[in-house]
Design an enzyme around this catalytic site. Structure first.
Site, PDB file in Angstrom:
ATOM      1  N   ASP A  84       3.863  -6.253   3.700  1.00 17.47           N
ATOM      2  CA  ASP A  84       3.508  -5.126   4.409  1.00 17.47           C
ATOM      3  C   ASP A  84       4.621  -4.519   6.086  1.00 17.47           C
ATOM      4  OD1 ASP A  84       2.631  -2.731   6.547  1.00 17.47           O
ATOM      5  OD2 ASP A  84       0.255  -3.788   5.629  1.00 17.47           O
ATOM      6  N   HIS A  89       0.746  -1.386  -0.048  1.00 20.39           N
ATOM      7  CA  HIS A  89      -0.048  -0.446  -0.446  1.00 20.39           C
ATOM      8  C   HIS A  89       0.917   1.615   0.309  1.00 20.39           C
ATOM      9  CE1 HIS A  89       0.161   1.385   3.939  1.00 20.39           C
ATOM     10  NE2 HIS A  89       0.300   0.105   4.950  1.00 20.39           N
ATOM     11  N   ASP A 127       6.025   2.269   7.474  1.00 16.41           N
ATOM     12  CA  ASP A 127       4.546   1.594   6.992  1.00 16.41           C
ATOM     13  C   ASP A 127       3.797   2.078   5.977  1.00 16.41           C
ATOM     14  OD1 ASP A 127       1.848   0.018   6.955  1.00 16.41           O
ATOM     15  OD2 ASP A 127       1.462   0.660   9.165  1.00 16.41           O
ATOM     16  N   HIS A 131       3.798   3.188  13.708  1.00 17.98           N
ATOM     17  CA  HIS A 131       2.956   4.255  13.385  1.00 17.98           C
ATOM     18  C   HIS A 131       3.567   6.079  13.969  1.00 17.98           C
ATOM     19  CE1 HIS A 131      -0.851   2.861  11.879  1.00 17.98           C
ATOM     20  NE2 HIS A 131       0.504   2.140  11.391  1.00 17.98           N
ATOM     21  N   GLU A 157      -5.281   1.396   1.901  1.00 23.35           N
ATOM     22  CA  GLU A 157      -4.774   0.466   3.008  1.00 23.35           C
ATOM     23  C   GLU A 157      -5.335   0.720   4.776  1.00 23.35           C
ATOM     24  OE1 GLU A 157      -2.945  -2.342   5.972  1.00 23.35           O
ATOM     25  OE2 GLU A 157      -3.062  -0.167   5.891  1.00 23.35           O
ATOM     26  N   GLU A 158      -4.414   1.857   5.126  1.00 24.24           N
ATOM     27  CA  GLU A 158      -5.161   2.593   6.741  1.00 24.24           C
ATOM     28  C   GLU A 158      -6.399   2.399   7.209  1.00 24.24           C
ATOM     29  OE1 GLU A 158      -2.463   1.997   8.802  1.00 24.24           O
ATOM     30  OE2 GLU A 158      -0.897   2.275   7.326  1.00 24.24           O
TER      31      GLU A 158
END
Length: 352
Positions: free
Chosen positions: A231, A65, A174, A320, A208-209
């Site tokens: 991922d 993604h 990410d 994150h 995707e998130e």
């Protein structure tokens, strides 16, 4: 093969909040020119690159993604301070001290502001932070902010890439590290003139998130027989962790996913990936992620009859946050594993 840190830096630093992937998509399209037999962009903005295989009897698909966690402007107050909603999952305390970029008619740098601890009531100092405690301060008055910013503009975090020991450190690894992985896998296939076993669809997905949305529609269209999610995963190998909490560790190789909260990988695919890694002397580690989903779920489910799905996971510390960290050797192992897996699918045992 040496990791192209300059390319990884450009990929990670390009803005692309969920639903606003235009600039990272343009970068991907530029980088994959000449690396695939067909390249197209679908209605949602997924980039689909087809590498023809030795056989077209079946199809394989890998999904990485392009979107990064970010924010969307919801309000500009009378003093020019900006309120926002998150796009993707945030731990509110990770917003403290962050610089951001508001992508309006022109990009404007801002900082995440909140009430100073010095003037908090004692009972408030120990309360967990909330997203709603924060605002964006651009240093501009309302009149100037209003020239460039409106409700609905995306906001991304600012954090340049740093090389740190054997690792790289930057925001949005990410999942930009896997965008890089998939581009480099296409490059390896092209330079080596290796052909995938079956027609291989390398898909750079959107949104995707916020719920695997791009992967879902791509899988519905492509209908892969075999799916590979790409991922990041948690590397909780830091002080205070215990062995059963670690999920993965930096420097211990590519993660071969067994499950996450959205998918239980096909045990045939897990066995095939382990066997392939061992055959090619690729360092790997098993991965079970207790919380958090990936595009792997879309590849497995959004196909009539389902696909045989697994995932290559890149171990990542401080996920994150703006200080996400991956080990170069794990990234290289992940590239090598994906290439080997897509080239040898016809040699796998897919019987129940």
């Amino acid at each position: 093969m040496a990791i192209d840190v300059a390319l990884l830096s450009r990929i990670c630093e390009a803005p692309g909040a969920p639903g606003f992937e235009k600039l990272i998509r343009e970068l991907v399209l530029k980088e994959i020119q000449g690396l695939a037999d067909e390249i197209r962009v679908d209605n949602m903005g997924n980039v689909v690159a087809l590498k023809k295989g030795r056989s077209s009897a079946k199809r394989s698909m890998a999904a990485a993604h392009m979107d990064e966690i970010g924010f969307i402007v919801t309000h500009v107050d009378d003093k020019g301070f900006i309120r926002f909603n998150p796009l993707g999952g945030f731990d509110a305390k990770a917003l403290t001290s962050q610089r951001v970029i508001v992508h309006g008619k022109k990009d404007i740098i801002g900082v995440m502001g909140a009430k100073p601890t010095h003037i908090m009531q004692p009972e408030d100092r120990n309360k967990p932070a909330k997203i709603t405690d924060y605002f964006i301060d651009t240093g501009l008055p309302k009149k100037e902010v209003a020239k460039y910013v409106e409700v609905g503009n995306p906001v991304t975090r600012w954090s340049p890439l740093l090389e740190m020991g054997e690792c790289v450190n930057v925001k949005s690894l990410d999942n930009r590290v896997c965008v890089f992985l998939l581009i480099e896998a296409l490059r390896v296939l092209t330079k080596s003139r290796k052909k995938p076993a079956y027609d291989f669809y390398a898909v750079f997905t959107v949104q995707e998130e916020v719920g695997l949305r791009g992967a879902n529609v791509s899988a519905l269209e492509i209908k892969p027989d075999f799916g590979f999610g790409l991922d990041t995963t948690i590397a909780y190998d830091v002080p205070g962790s215990t062995p059963h909490e670690r999920c993965t560790s930096l420097g211990e190789g590519a993660g071969i996913k067994i499950m996450d909260s959205s998918v239980i990988c096909d045990y045939r695919m897990v066995a095939y990936m382990k066997k392939t890694a061992d055959k090619h002397k690729i360092k790997w580690q098993p991965e079970i992620l207790a919380a958090g989903g990936t595009d792997t779920a879309g590849l497995q489910r959004m196909v009539p009859g389902g696909s045989i799905a697994g995932a290559v996971s890149v171990p990542t510390r401080h996920i994150h946050q703006t200080i996400e960290t991956v080990h170069r050797k794990d990234l290289q192992a992940s590239i090598d594993l994906l290439v080997a897996c897509v080239c040898e699918l016809d040699k796998g045992d897919w019987s129940f």
